[in-house]
Design an enzyme around this catalytic site. Sequence first.
Site, PDB file in Angstrom:
ATOM      1  N   ASP A   8      85.496  47.604  23.246  1.00  0.00           N
ATOM      2  CA  ASP A   8      85.615  46.546  22.250  1.00  0.00           C
ATOM      3  C   ASP A   8      87.105  46.209  22.128  1.00  0.00           C
ATOM      4  O   ASP A   8      87.965  46.938  22.636  1.00  0.00           O
ATOM      5  CB  ASP A   8      85.052  47.035  20.926  1.00  0.00           C
ATOM      6  CG  ASP A   8      85.228  46.031  19.807  1.00  0.00           C
ATOM      7  OD1 ASP A   8      84.895  44.855  20.011  1.00  0.00           O
ATOM      8  OD2 ASP A   8      85.725  46.431  18.735  1.00  0.00           O
ATOM      9  N   ASP A  10      88.929  44.100  18.932  1.00  0.00           N
ATOM     10  CA  ASP A  10      89.407  44.230  17.554  1.00  0.00           C
ATOM     11  C   ASP A  10      89.055  45.593  16.990  1.00  0.00           C
ATOM     12  O   ASP A  10      87.882  45.993  17.005  1.00  0.00           O
ATOM     13  CB  ASP A  10      88.751  43.163  16.661  1.00  0.00           C
ATOM     14  CG  ASP A  10      89.394  41.806  16.815  1.00  0.00           C
ATOM     15  OD1 ASP A  10      90.582  41.680  16.459  1.00  0.00           O
ATOM     16  OD2 ASP A  10      88.722  40.874  17.284  1.00  0.00           O
ATOM     17  N   ASP A 166      84.539  50.343  17.366  1.00  0.00           N
ATOM     18  CA  ASP A 166      84.888  50.701  15.993  1.00  0.00           C
ATOM     19  C   ASP A 166      83.903  50.176  14.972  1.00  0.00           C
ATOM     20  O   ASP A 166      83.919  50.620  13.824  1.00  0.00           O
ATOM     21  CB  ASP A 166      86.276  50.153  15.647  1.00  0.00           C
ATOM     22  CG  ASP A 166      86.248  48.646  15.455  1.00  0.00           C
ATOM     23  OD1 ASP A 166      86.523  48.176  14.333  1.00  0.00           O
ATOM     24  OD2 ASP A 166      85.931  47.933  16.422  1.00  0.00           O
TER      25      ASP A 166
END
Length: 218
Positions: A8, A10, A166
């Site tokens: 991922d 961000d 996250d």
Amino acid sequence: MLTALLFDLDGTLTDTDTLHLQAFRQLLHEHDGRELSQAQFDAQVSGRANGELFAELFAGASAEQCRALAERKEALFRDLAPSLEPMPGLLRLLEHARSQALGLCVVTNAPRLNAEHMLSAMGLGRHFEHVLVAEELARPKPDPLPYLTGLQRLGAEAGQALAFEDSLPGVAAASGAGIFTVGVATTQTPARLLAAGAGLVIDDFNAPALWALIKAMQ
């Protein structure tokens, strides 16, 4: 044998949620004077693709108006992020991947302009063979499609890969694709990441448990 790493963007490659929260707060204040708390952002916004999110945030707005609002918010974010720091240990991990000829892919719900901006702001654009963005796929995270597409692009099997996420939608997507998913505890608690499907949770890429896992898979 480990052959591929999928990331991922961000909150995983770089910790950007504070900047996204600021951009959303400015947008909502400009639009109708609304406030957005950290708790609301964590629960309702973080990690989601813009299409569904903006239709929910601005109920009653047309699809064209939602697109314009999303573009405004992302422009605000990019203005707030002229330079970005990679997460601790990331450069070490990317160098290890290069030395072992591991395939690398970014899988993000961020728009293409944001993804390119963030990678450039970190000086990491050259590291990734593929950058997959939700707006160019049929379905965003939490659907497994983005990660299944990443595996296909890299020519890798799910059992030969690690994914790093996250957000709860991201963990659900990666684990749903059958990939062992490492949760990065920047935006969610370890307990929530594990409940969403993470097999391991780390604070950053220097975590000894991560390197033990990589060694075990090689």
